[in-house]
Design a protein around this motif. Structure first.
Motif, short mmCIF file in Angstrom:
data_model
loop_
_atom_site.label_atom_id
_atom_site.label_comp_id
_atom_site.label_asym_id
_atom_site.label_seq_id
_atom_site.Cartn_x
_atom_site.Cartn_y
_atom_site.Cartn_z
N GLU A 1 0.87 -0.97 0.14
CA GLU A 1 0.00 0.03 0.00
C GLU A 1 0.88 1.21 -0.17
OE1 GLU A 1 -2.82 2.01 3.06
OE2 GLU A 1 -3.84 0.16 2.24
N LEU A 2 1.90 1.33 0.78
CA LEU A 2 2.72 2.38 0.88
C LEU A 2 3.52 2.62 -0.59
CD1 LEU A 2 4.42 2.03 4.37
CD2 LEU A 2 2.92 3.82 3.64
N LEU A 3 3.91 1.55 -1.25
CA LEU A 3 4.37 1.59 -2.47
C LEU A 3 3.58 2.22 -3.56
CD1 LEU A 3 6.30 -1.62 -2.59
CD2 LEU A 3 7.40 0.52 -2.95
N GLN A 4 2.08 1.87 -3.44
CA GLN A 4 1.04 2.32 -4.38
C GLN A 4 0.86 3.94 -4.04
OE1 GLN A 4 -2.28 -0.30 -3.70
NE2 GLN A 4 -1.42 -1.85 -4.78
N GLU A 5 1.23 4.36 -2.85
CA GLU A 5 0.87 5.61 -2.35
C GLU A 5 2.10 6.67 -2.67
OE1 GLU A 5 -0.22 5.63 1.77
OE2 GLU A 5 -2.35 4.52 1.23
N CYS A 6 3.05 6.15 -3.03
CA CYS A 6 4.48 6.73 -3.13
C CYS A 6 4.25 7.65 -4.39
CB CYS A 6 5.50 5.64 -3.23
SG CYS A 6 7.15 6.64 -3.41
N ALA A 7 4.73 8.99 -3.95
CA ALA A 7 4.55 9.80 -5.36
C ALA A 7 5.79 9.92 -6.18
CB ALA A 7 4.37 11.35 -4.75
N ALA A 8 6.92 9.44 -5.81
CA ALA A 8 8.22 9.30 -6.52
C ALA A 8 8.72 7.89 -6.32
CB ALA A 8 9.22 10.35 -6.21
N PRO A 9 8.34 6.79 -6.70
CA PRO A 9 8.68 5.37 -6.61
C PRO A 9 10.13 5.17 -7.20
CG PRO A 9 6.85 5.28 -8.11
CD PRO A 9 6.99 6.57 -7.52
N ARG A 10 10.54 5.88 -8.08
CA ARG A 10 11.80 5.93 -8.64
C ARG A 10 12.78 6.34 -7.90
NH1 ARG A 10 11.33 3.90 -13.82
NH2 ARG A 10 9.52 4.33 -14.82
N ASN A 11 12.62 7.21 -7.04
CA ASN A 11 13.60 7.62 -5.81
C ASN A 11 13.65 6.70 -4.53
OD1 ASN A 11 14.52 9.62 -7.74
ND2 ASN A 11 12.74 10.86 -6.94
N LEU A 12 12.89 5.43 -4.49
CA LEU A 12 12.79 4.69 -3.41
C LEU A 12 13.44 3.28 -3.58
CD1 LEU A 12 11.10 4.31 -0.81
CD2 LEU A 12 9.32 3.22 -2.19
N LEU A 13 14.08 2.96 -2.81
CA LEU A 13 14.77 1.56 -2.41
C LEU A 13 14.02 0.80 -1.48
CD1 LEU A 13 17.16 -0.11 -3.10
CD2 LEU A 13 18.37 0.99 -1.20
N VAL A 14 13.76 -0.25 -1.74
CA VAL A 14 13.05 -1.22 -0.79
C VAL A 14 13.89 -2.36 -0.29
CG1 VAL A 14 10.89 -2.80 -0.53
CG2 VAL A 14 10.76 -0.78 -1.93
N TYR B 1 14.99 -2.16 -5.41
CA TYR B 1 14.71 -3.26 -4.35
C TYR B 1 16.27 -3.81 -4.23
CZ TYR B 1 14.04 -6.95 -7.57
OH TYR B 1 14.17 -7.88 -8.59
N VAL B 2 16.46 -4.33 -2.93
CA VAL B 2 17.61 -4.88 -2.54
C VAL B 2 17.27 -6.16 -1.46
CG1 VAL B 2 18.43 -3.20 -0.86
CG2 VAL B 2 20.19 -4.57 -2.00
N ASP B 3 18.05 -7.16 -1.40
CA ASP B 3 17.94 -8.12 -0.46
C ASP B 3 18.48 -7.67 0.80
OD1 ASP B 3 17.03 -10.06 -1.79
OD2 ASP B 3 18.65 -11.14 -2.59
#
Length: 193
Positions: A93-106, A124-126
């Protein structure tokens, strides 16, 4: 290798399970103390900007009464997935709400979470690879005394100020009792000539 300068979304227990972090003996449950030890490790491993851009999500099924849904620990946003089947669902859900997912590392080794990150355009990274990299960065900082983190020059945020007031509130009450660096009566036994 770690990609610094990106916002972080961490799968809390997934990361905790690949670390060697354990809580010390003390009040609360062992799980609570260990979770707090992980948060302390993260806070010590990041600068202020990184902490402000970091969110961590913990499962909270069967959580004790009074556990907040969200809190801030030294600038890190901490979510407890109380109204979700598990942390993965809240992370999605947080990922779906993220305005700038390209700047996010999970940070998660969970394939479901990685798939959700990939679908919204986040990186993403292990967890084990990220933990290994953050520890390597910590060792490098410790080995380079010239690059040690300096005291921050920035003003405290209201959340940080409230935290420190809570930590040292009693000390402020006692400060009014003395004037100067010496306790009352210090030096009274010295004869004045």
């Amino acid at each position: 290798m770690l990609q610094f300068g990106m916002a972080l979304l961490i799968d809390g227990y997934n990361l905790l399970n690949v670390t060697t972090i354990f809580g010390e003996a003390g009040p609360g449950t062992e799980l609570h103390r260990t979770r707090l030890a992980l948060l302390d490790f993260l806070a010590a491993s990041m600068d202020r900007r990184e902490r402000r851009e970091t969110a961590i999500v913990f499962d909270a099924a069967g959580a004790p009464p009074g556990l907040p849904q969200r809190m801030v620990h030294e600038g890190i946003t901490v979510h407890f997935a109380q109204r979700y089947a598990d942390a993965d669902e809240m992370i999605e859900e947080l990922l779906q709400e993220c305005a700038a997912p390209r700047n996010l590392l999970v940070v998660s080794s969970d394939h479901r979470v990685q798939r959700a990150a990939r679908q919204c355009g986040a990186k993403y990274v292990d967890s084990d690879a990220w933990y290994r990299d953050i520890r390597a960065r910590n060792r490098q900082r410790a080995a380079s005394p010239g690059e040690q983190i300096a005291k921050p020059n920035e003003e405290l945020t209201p959340e940080e100020l409230n935290y420190w007031v809570r930590q040292f509130g009693d000390a402020a009450k006692h400060d009014g009792e003395t004037e100067g660096p010496f306790p009352p009566g210090y030096g009274d036994d010295i004869d004045e000539e």
